[in-house]
Design an enzyme around this catalytic site. Structure first.
Site, short mmCIF file in Angstrom:
data_model
loop_
_atom_site.label_atom_id
_atom_site.label_comp_id
_atom_site.label_asym_id
_atom_site.label_seq_id
_atom_site.Cartn_x
_atom_site.Cartn_y
_atom_site.Cartn_z
N ALA A 1 3.00 5.71 -3.51
CA ALA A 1 4.08 6.79 -2.86
C ALA A 1 4.34 7.06 -4.49
O ALA A 1 4.83 8.29 -5.26
CB ALA A 1 5.16 6.26 -2.65
N GLY B 1 0.88 -1.26 0.08
CA GLY B 1 0.30 0.04 0.06
C GLY B 1 0.68 1.45 -0.43
O GLY B 1 0.75 2.48 -0.25
N CYS B 2 1.79 1.22 0.86
CA CYS B 2 2.43 2.35 0.64
C CYS B 2 3.09 2.71 -0.79
O CYS B 2 3.82 3.78 -0.89
CB CYS B 2 3.71 2.01 2.28
N THR B 3 3.80 1.37 -0.70
CA THR B 3 4.75 1.54 -2.83
C THR B 3 3.54 2.12 -3.01
O THR B 3 3.86 3.26 -4.33
CB THR B 3 5.40 0.21 -3.48
#
Length: 156
Positions: free
Chosen positions: A50, A45-47
């Site tokens: 970003a 999710g964080c990738t």
């Protein structure tokens, strides 16, 4: 969120090391600041989040905004994460958790019956006057960067 920040309130100041050097709230003079908090570098999710913000980087710049992602990962991890995914956003390291506390995103979480403390994914749009224009608590990644860009354009 633990500490309640209201839209229209003055944004809490912060001081962090980042992939763009040391930053604080006052570093973003005459700009909108998209300050997004995320749990951990290089997780799915964080990738995605970003990469989505990076893909819209030129549009954010055109609208007068700077995008800064914040997690408790070290600056070295941030640099590796940014290089691996060719990220165009500034990544700030809040290792001591001061910014997470100030923005109320360091919260109790549950996963598979386990309770632990972690960063709640949230985004704050801060105006050039350093007041919070809009808050997205408990962000869902899909379509989020586009929503934030639309808000920046509307605020500008």
């Amino acid at each position: 969120m633990a500490k309640e920040i209201k839209e229209g309130a003055k944004a809490p100041d912060f001081k962090m090391e980042s992939t763009d050097g040391p930053i604080r709230l006052s570093s973003f003079k005459d700009k909108f600041l998209v300050l997004y908090f995320y749990p951990k570098d290089d997780t799915p999710g964080c990738t995605t989040e970003a990469i989505d913000f990076t893909a819209l980087g030129k549009e954010f710049a055109k609208a007068g905004a700077v995008v800064v992602g914040v997690s408790k990962d070290t600056l070295a991890k941030h640099e590796k994460f940014a290089a691996k995914h060719e990220l165009g956003v500034i990544l700030a390291s809040d290792e001591d958790g001061a910014a997470c506390d100030a923005y109320g995103v360091w919260v109790e979480k549950q996963n598979y019956g386990r309770t632990y403390m972690g960063i709640q994914r949230a985004t704050f749009l801060i105006g050039p006057d350093k007041k919070v224009i809009r808050i997205w608590p408990k962000v869902r990644v899909k379509g989020h960067a586009e929503d934030v860009l639309e808000a920046v354009r509307s605020a500008g």
